[in-house]
Design a protein around this motif. Sequence first.
Motif, short mmCIF file in Angstrom:
data_model
loop_
_atom_site.label_atom_id
_atom_site.label_comp_id
_atom_site.label_asym_id
_atom_site.label_seq_id
_atom_site.Cartn_x
_atom_site.Cartn_y
_atom_site.Cartn_z
N ILE A 24 28.53 -3.54 -14.57
CA ILE A 24 28.56 -2.17 -14.61
C ILE A 24 27.35 -1.65 -14.78
O ILE A 24 26.33 -2.14 -15.54
CB ILE A 24 29.22 -1.95 -16.16
CG1 ILE A 24 30.66 -2.69 -16.27
CG2 ILE A 24 29.47 -0.39 -16.35
CD1 ILE A 24 31.32 -2.35 -17.67
N SER A 25 26.93 -0.63 -13.82
CA SER A 25 25.74 -0.02 -13.70
C SER A 25 25.94 1.39 -14.13
O SER A 25 27.31 1.94 -14.10
CB SER A 25 25.17 0.07 -12.38
OG SER A 25 24.90 -1.25 -11.87
N ARG A 26 25.23 2.02 -14.79
CA ARG A 26 25.46 3.31 -15.42
C ARG A 26 24.12 4.23 -15.42
O ARG A 26 23.03 3.97 -15.67
CB ARG A 26 26.08 3.25 -16.77
CG ARG A 26 25.21 2.92 -17.98
CD ARG A 26 24.84 1.59 -18.03
NE ARG A 26 24.12 1.22 -19.24
CZ ARG A 26 23.10 0.28 -19.16
NH1 ARG A 26 22.65 -0.31 -18.18
NH2 ARG A 26 22.77 -0.02 -20.43
N GLU A 27 24.75 5.63 -15.33
CA GLU A 27 23.50 6.50 -15.57
C GLU A 27 23.45 7.04 -16.92
O GLU A 27 24.36 6.74 -17.76
CB GLU A 27 23.86 7.88 -14.88
CG GLU A 27 23.82 7.94 -13.22
CD GLU A 27 24.02 9.17 -12.72
OE1 GLU A 27 24.83 10.08 -13.12
OE2 GLU A 27 23.67 9.44 -11.38
N CYS A 28 22.08 7.01 -17.45
CA CYS A 28 22.00 7.26 -18.88
C CYS A 28 23.04 8.34 -19.39
O CYS A 28 22.87 9.68 -18.91
CB CYS A 28 20.60 7.58 -19.22
SG CYS A 28 20.10 7.90 -20.79
N GLY A 29 23.63 8.02 -20.47
CA GLY A 29 24.51 9.10 -21.23
C GLY A 29 25.96 8.81 -20.90
O GLY A 29 26.80 9.08 -21.47
N CYS A 30 26.00 7.97 -19.81
CA CYS A 30 27.33 7.18 -19.65
C CYS A 30 27.67 5.84 -20.31
O CYS A 30 26.99 5.03 -19.84
CB CYS A 30 27.74 7.18 -17.99
SG CYS A 30 27.67 8.36 -16.79
N GLU A 35 24.13 17.75 -17.20
CA GLU A 35 24.31 18.31 -18.46
C GLU A 35 25.22 17.72 -19.53
O GLU A 35 25.09 17.64 -20.59
CB GLU A 35 24.79 19.80 -18.10
CG GLU A 35 23.88 20.71 -17.32
CD GLU A 35 23.47 20.26 -15.85
OE1 GLU A 35 24.43 19.57 -15.52
OE2 GLU A 35 22.65 20.64 -15.24
N TRP A 36 26.21 17.09 -18.78
CA TRP A 36 27.34 16.55 -19.35
C TRP A 36 26.78 14.87 -20.32
O TRP A 36 26.98 14.80 -21.25
CB TRP A 36 28.56 16.06 -18.55
CG TRP A 36 29.80 15.25 -19.48
CD1 TRP A 36 30.85 15.97 -20.20
CD2 TRP A 36 29.82 13.73 -19.68
NE1 TRP A 36 31.61 15.07 -20.68
CE2 TRP A 36 31.10 13.62 -20.50
CE3 TRP A 36 29.05 12.86 -19.25
CZ2 TRP A 36 31.36 12.38 -20.76
CZ3 TRP A 36 29.61 11.39 -19.71
CH2 TRP A 36 30.46 11.31 -20.33
N ARG A 37 25.90 14.55 -19.48
CA ARG A 37 25.29 13.23 -20.08
C ARG A 37 24.43 13.45 -21.07
O ARG A 37 24.22 12.67 -22.41
CB ARG A 37 24.52 12.41 -19.06
CG ARG A 37 25.52 12.05 -17.96
CD ARG A 37 24.85 10.95 -17.09
NE ARG A 37 24.09 11.50 -16.08
CZ ARG A 37 22.86 11.17 -15.89
NH1 ARG A 37 22.29 10.57 -16.50
NH2 ARG A 37 22.09 11.89 -14.56
N ALA A 38 23.54 14.65 -21.10
CA ALA A 38 22.69 15.06 -22.03
C ALA A 38 23.52 15.54 -23.26
O ALA A 38 22.95 15.27 -24.63
CB ALA A 38 21.86 16.15 -21.29
N ALA A 39 24.45 16.18 -22.97
CA ALA A 39 25.49 16.49 -24.34
C ALA A 39 25.84 15.24 -25.07
O ALA A 39 25.94 15.33 -26.29
CB ALA A 39 26.59 17.32 -23.77
N GLN A 40 26.41 14.20 -24.31
CA GLN A 40 26.66 12.90 -25.04
C GLN A 40 25.53 12.36 -25.75
O GLN A 40 25.60 11.95 -26.85
CB GLN A 40 27.03 11.88 -24.01
CG GLN A 40 28.20 12.41 -22.96
CD GLN A 40 29.49 12.94 -23.75
OE1 GLN A 40 30.21 12.44 -24.63
NE2 GLN A 40 29.69 14.45 -23.45
N LEU A 41 24.29 12.45 -25.20
CA LEU A 41 23.08 11.95 -25.97
C LEU A 41 22.98 12.71 -27.14
O LEU A 41 22.29 12.18 -28.00
CB LEU A 41 22.07 11.79 -24.90
CG LEU A 41 22.16 11.00 -23.63
CD1 LEU A 41 20.77 11.10 -22.66
CD2 LEU A 41 21.96 9.37 -24.25
#
Length: 236
Positions: free
Chosen positions: A33-39, A156-162
Amino acid sequence: MGNILLKYMEKRFESKIIDPNKEIFCKGPVVTISRECGCSAINIANIMVEKLSEKTGTQWNCLTKEILEQSAKALNLNPSKIEYVFNSKEKSTWDEIFAALSSKYYQSDRKIKKTIADVVQSFACKGNCIIIGRGGVVLSSNIPRSFHIKLQAPIEWRAAQLQKVYKLSMDEMIKYAKDIDKKREILRNYFNKKSLANTVFDVIYNAKNLNEEQIVDSTISLMEKKGVLGKQIVIG
């Protein structure tokens, strides 16, 4: 002077990194599993472990910190001494020289990365594991019974998760996410010896639009159709 000493140390302490294009003779199955930060990947991996263990009748394991710990053990170092490699940091020439002269436990950057590669491939070859990050997609890509997924989503979604974790501003979280993405890309590209294309992944999921159960169920279904969960492949 510095370059001469560094070359001497590299010759003494380093060995060639594993070639990801070299054919690997091992059974799998393995999921990366590779992921962008926030996923987030850990919940997905844990759900997948449970479902795959039940489906196959064999215990699966999720591996992330275990790779760091096993690599450090192989090098006779504290895990904190090699963690910087996963953050894509490198020692300067003089840092290398000082460390080599002052510690009998000195290990060069390349030696550390080579050991990490060996550990990842060892876990992948044994099979029945899910590897989160750590260059796993590159280091196990030639294992026949392997399946590689990537999680991504709008920045923007990933930043919101962070923000839920770090309680910082949106701008700060966007900057942080981009920085981590770059560091992960550098490590993957190092093991791949060139820029890694998205075509190496079997499937890419939008984590914003799909929940964890949907991603897991889709992945297992695709693994079955690809033959990753089928009869063990014998090579040679």
